[in-house]
Design an enzyme around this catalytic site. Structure first.
Site, mmCIF file in Angstrom:
data_model
loop_
_atom_site.group_PDB
_atom_site.id
_atom_site.type_symbol
_atom_site.label_atom_id
_atom_site.label_comp_id
_atom_site.label_asym_id
_atom_site.label_seq_id
_atom_site.Cartn_x
_atom_site.Cartn_y
_atom_site.Cartn_z
ATOM 1 N N SER A 245 0.845 -1.203 0.000
ATOM 2 C CA SER A 245 0.000 0.000 0.000
ATOM 3 C C SER A 245 0.876 1.248 0.000
ATOM 4 O O SER A 245 2.101 1.183 0.185
ATOM 5 C CB SER A 245 -0.885 -0.002 1.239
ATOM 6 O OG SER A 245 -0.075 0.171 2.386
ATOM 7 N N ASP B 255 -1.001 -1.553 -4.316
ATOM 8 C CA ASP B 255 -2.343 -1.192 -3.841
ATOM 9 C C ASP B 255 -2.537 0.324 -3.949
ATOM 10 O O ASP B 255 -1.698 1.095 -3.465
ATOM 11 C CB ASP B 255 -2.453 -1.647 -2.371
ATOM 12 C CG ASP B 255 -3.867 -1.607 -1.848
ATOM 13 O OD1 ASP B 255 -4.804 -1.761 -2.651
ATOM 14 O OD2 ASP B 255 -4.038 -1.444 -0.623
ATOM 15 N N ASP C 163 -5.369 4.050 -8.794
ATOM 16 C CA ASP C 163 -6.574 4.568 -8.147
ATOM 17 C C ASP C 163 -6.768 6.017 -8.587
ATOM 18 O O ASP C 163 -6.175 6.937 -8.031
ATOM 19 C CB ASP C 163 -6.427 4.476 -6.624
ATOM 20 C CG ASP C 163 -7.598 5.123 -5.886
ATOM 21 O OD1 ASP C 163 -8.508 5.662 -6.559
ATOM 22 O OD2 ASP C 163 -7.606 5.099 -4.644
ATOM 23 N N HIS D 128 -13.488 2.020 3.559
ATOM 24 C CA HIS D 128 -12.135 1.649 4.007
ATOM 25 C C HIS D 128 -11.929 1.916 5.507
ATOM 26 O O HIS D 128 -12.351 2.961 6.009
ATOM 27 C CB HIS D 128 -11.079 2.501 3.290
ATOM 28 C CG HIS D 128 -10.681 2.015 1.934
ATOM 29 N ND1 HIS D 128 -10.892 2.721 0.792
ATOM 30 C CD2 HIS D 128 -10.024 0.889 1.556
ATOM 31 C CE1 HIS D 128 -10.390 2.078 -0.246
ATOM 32 N NE2 HIS D 128 -9.862 0.951 0.189
ATOM 33 N N GLY D 129 -11.213 1.007 6.150
ATOM 34 C CA GLY D 129 -10.660 1.287 7.480
ATOM 35 C C GLY D 129 -11.627 1.205 8.646
ATOM 36 O O GLY D 129 -11.410 1.841 9.674
ATOM 37 N N HIS E 78 -12.784 -3.650 -2.171
ATOM 38 C CA HIS E 78 -11.878 -2.942 -1.256
ATOM 39 C C HIS E 78 -12.623 -2.660 0.044
ATOM 40 O O HIS E 78 -13.845 -2.771 0.123
ATOM 41 C CB HIS E 78 -11.442 -1.610 -1.875
ATOM 42 C CG HIS E 78 -10.331 -1.751 -2.864
ATOM 43 N ND1 HIS E 78 -9.083 -1.228 -2.642
ATOM 44 C CD2 HIS E 78 -10.281 -2.375 -4.065
ATOM 45 C CE1 HIS E 78 -8.308 -1.513 -3.682
ATOM 46 N NE2 HIS E 78 -9.005 -2.203 -4.559
ATOM 47 N N ASN F 259 -9.840 -7.372 -0.643
ATOM 48 C CA ASN F 259 -8.759 -6.689 0.082
ATOM 49 C C ASN F 259 -9.114 -6.535 1.560
ATOM 50 O O ASN F 259 -10.136 -5.927 1.880
ATOM 51 C CB ASN F 259 -8.569 -5.276 -0.471
ATOM 52 C CG ASN F 259 -8.001 -5.252 -1.878
ATOM 53 O OD1 ASN F 259 -7.891 -6.280 -2.533
ATOM 54 N ND2 ASN F 259 -7.651 -4.072 -2.335
ATOM 55 N N THR G 76 -7.232 -3.451 7.516
ATOM 56 C CA THR G 76 -7.408 -2.943 8.885
ATOM 57 C C THR G 76 -7.662 -4.059 9.903
ATOM 58 O O THR G 76 -7.101 -4.040 11.003
ATOM 59 C CB THR G 76 -8.581 -1.932 8.917
ATOM 60 O OG1 THR G 76 -8.329 -0.932 7.925
ATOM 61 C CG2 THR G 76 -8.716 -1.278 10.270
HETATM 62 O O1 G3H Z 1 -6.740 -1.537 -0.467
HETATM 63 C C1 G3H Z 1 -6.851 -1.992 0.679
HETATM 64 C C2 G3H Z 1 -8.123 -2.416 1.200
HETATM 65 O O2 G3H Z 1 -9.164 -1.915 0.494
HETATM 66 C C3 G3H Z 1 -8.238 -2.608 2.661
HETATM 67 O O3 G3H Z 1 -9.349 -2.015 3.269
HETATM 68 O O4 G3H Z 1 -8.454 -1.749 5.557
HETATM 69 O O5 G3H Z 1 -10.866 -1.583 5.100
HETATM 70 O O6 G3H Z 1 -9.739 -3.769 4.948
HETATM 71 P P1 G3H Z 1 -9.611 -2.292 4.808
HETATM 72 ZN ZN ZN Z 2 -8.527 -0.240 -0.880
#
Ligand code: G3H
Ligand code: ZN
Length: 339
Positions: A50, A82, A104, A203-204, A231, A269, A272
């Site tokens: 990432s 990523d 992206d 995300h996250g 994602h 993906n 987190t």
């Molecule tokens: O590109 C990375 C992912 O989309 C991870 O997302 O941290 O919500 O699992 P996440």
């Molecule tokens: Zn992502």
């Protein structure tokens, strides 16, 4: 085993109805956790670098960790970029030996996203490396709240947390989802090999409580034959059973991660959740032995916790056994290695 590209793997996943797990290569312990779990499950796996990992470890170090583990592994491993930020970064990663790229362009105007994605595909396809690109936008939880507020919200029941998030972020997340009509022309104009389409995730997230949009996945699936990538999967509710146990009600147009794989998601993906379980495992170890002076004895329980979570995701995605047979050269991490 040498690194493999994501192209054949994702096509296999699409044909056989499973998904390949994509986990982040944040440090050596995480890389080991992912590959050991994949080997024990006989599953192909994607290790992705990432933007945060590039800032933290440096591109060279992050790349070297994945390459070293892949060379010893008996299952196919992909080295993936990523959320690549530019054409130049994709060239740099191709040169560094990545076997899967991503651009992206979700923060840029659509025309620019198309132009840069197409240029990266043209360049990478010359040497047979596939490219993933993002359509729509998968937001960050921090776009809607901050961690202090999350700490308070987490004290509520799961269903109340979901209700709060629906009110706070639901409309925006929906507005940001990928448009199926655009997906068709995006894929045709760029030549991308897989599509990171926004299908309702965030995300996250702090816990797996949030549903995906089944209707959007199905529409995208009809609009394009390219493998779809999910994602922001850490926050996605995993199964109907877990939704029931947590008292979370899904709407008719929503689905779980397990269901999303069944209807066409081919790469998932997760970052987190792995990071959080790693920290929890390490913290518990340190709480038990606060006078420990050997960092390896604290990090290893974190690594083992991460490995078990990766294993459970691999099983959820139906990827166990999809790598065939092989002989590993990896020495498994055990407590004795920390002597
Ligand atoms: O590109 C990375 C992912 O989309 C991870 O997302 O941290 O919500 O699992 P996440
Ligand atoms: Zn992502």
């Amino acid at each position: 085993m040498a690194l493999v590209t994501s192209k054949d793997l994702l096509q296999q996943a699409q044909a056989e109805g499973f998904a390949v797990g994509a986990f982040n290569a944040n440090n050596m312990e995480c890389v080991k956790a992912v590959v050991e779990a994949a080997e024990e499950e006989r599953a192909p796996v994607i290790l992705q670098v990432s933007q945060g990992a590039i800032r933290y470890a440096g591109l060279e170090m992050a790349t070297a960790m994945v390459k070293t583990m892949a060379a010893q592994a008996s299952v196919p491993v992909v080295l993936h970029l990523d959320h690549g930020t530019s054409y130049e970064q994709n060239v740099q990663c191709l040169h560094a030996g990545f076997t899967s790229l991503m651009f992206d362009g979700s923060a840029r105007p659509l025309e620019e996203n198309i132009a840069v994605s197409a240029k990266i595909c043209e360049m990478a396809h010359v040497v047979g490396i596939p490219v993933e690109a993002e359509l729509g936008k998968i937001p960050l939880i921090e776009d809607f709240t901050n961690w202090d507020e999350v700490t308070e919200i987490r004290k509520r029941s799961h269903s109340e947390q979901v209700q709060w998030l629906r009110e706070r972020a639901g409309a925006k997340v929906e507005e940001l989802m990928a448009d199926p009509a655009q997906a068709k022309s995006f894929v045709e104009s760029t030549g991308v090999d897989s599509l990171a389409a926004a299908v309702g995730s965030i995300h996250g997230m702090w816990d797996d409580i949030w549903p995906l949009r089944r209707d959007r996945i199905e529409e995208l699936r009809k609009a394009t034959d390219r493998p779809l990538v999910c994602h922001g999967s850490s926050g996605v509710i995993r199964t109907r059973k877990e939704a029931e146990e947590k008292g979370i009600e899904l709407r008719p147009e929503e689905c779980t991660l397990e269901e999303a794989v069944k209807i066409g998601i081919c790469k998932v993906n997760v970052a987190t959740a792995i990071s959080m379980v790693f920290l929890k495992g390490a913290k518990e170890a340190w709480d038990k032995k606060p006078n420990e002076k050997d960092l390896r004895k604290i990090l290893l329980p974190g690594q083992q916790a991460a490995k078990e979570l990766v294993r459970s995701y691999i099983r959820l995605f139906g990827a166990s056994g999809k790598a065939g047979e092989g002989v590993s050269k990896i020495e498994k991490s055990e407590v004795k290695h920390a002597e």
